[in-house]
Scaffold this motif. Structure first.
Motif: not given
Length: 255
Positions: A231-237, A186-192, A174-179, A156-158
């Motif tokens: 939520i997901g690991k950032i793998i690039g743009k 490593e960078m990612g989107i995190f829910c705290l 627009v970021l590319a994310l893996s699940d 998915f993207c962000f």
């Protein structure tokens, strides 16, 4: 009447604004303005999309104008004898037959065009919180990426909508994310505790914390009692297009 004038005339006849036509053919409104003012010539794939969207044929646009030099400019080569024969036969068809030919061409073009793109859900930030935190909007938007540009493991993207992640990410990237789960550094989107952050994960002897991507925000310590997950690991743009006409975007991975 030149090509640009015919494009403008047909667009106005259909009641379309430049913005609306630009969205339908996946170009910018300024590109449409350049075509209409004969400043530039649309590329082959855009020309086909314009013909389909405006419901006209090439003969309408290029009648009394389509010279060999223009054909070479648009297509990169002269028309083959087979193409010339097809055009000549097409011109001798009645209107019903021409409409049938256009329907077949449109159908095949759309089929090929869809095969060239992949669709992914794109998360959009909602209410902003402290330290560049945010809540997610309930429904993602479908984001279309050419298959040749889709990174491996993309789930998915962000879309970034603030400039507070520079210089790592810019506004509207627009970021590319893996699940997959992000690991140390490593960078990612995190829910705290129900607030989301775009940060890098840091594990060391002192514990776990989320490191800011800019020098303005402090690191955030993650405590054992916190409700915390990646939520997901950032793998690039990635570069693509938002499909604003799609009312049923894909679902996100379950967490």
């Amino acid at each position: 009447m030149g090509i640009g004038d015919k494009l403008r005339s047909r667009r106005l006849e259909l009641g379309l604004t430049r913005n609306q036509l630009a969205h339908k053919v996946c170009v910018t409104p300024s590109a449409i303005a350049n075509y209409e003012n004969d400043i530039s010539t649309p590329k082959t794939e855009i020309l086909i999309s314009l013909i389909n969207t405006l419901g006209v044929d090439a003969n309408y646009l290029y009648l009394d104008y389509l010279t060999n030099n223009m054909i070479r400019t648009i297509y990169g080569h002269d028309l083959s004898q087979e193409e010339k024969d097809s055009i000549e036969k097409y011109r001798h068809l009645d209107e019903n037959s021409k409409q049938l030919v256009r329907m077949i061409i449109d159908s095949e073009y759309e089929r090929i065009r869809k095969e060239e793109w992949g669709s992914f859900p794109c998360l959009i930030p909602g209410i902003r919180k402290a330290n560049t935190g945010f809540l997610l909007q309930e429904r993602p938007i479908t984001y279309k990426i050419k298959r040749k540009d889709i990174p491996a493991d993309l789930a998915f993207c962000f879309q970034i909508q603030v400039d507070e992640y520079e210089p790592v990410f810019k506004k509207y990237d627009v970021l590319a994310l893996s699940d997959q789960q992000a690991t140390n550094n490593e960078m990612g989107i995190f829910c705290l505790n129900k607030v989301c952050y775009i940060r890098s994960l840091r594990h060391d002897d002192t514990g776990c914390r989320l490191r800011a991507l800019n020098v303005m925000d402090p690191d955030i310590e993650v405590l054992p009692e916190d409700n915390f997950h990646c939520i997901g690991k950032i793998i690039g743009k990635v570069n693509g297009l938002f499909d604003l006409d799609d009312s049923s975007p894909g679902s996100l991975p379950e967490k």
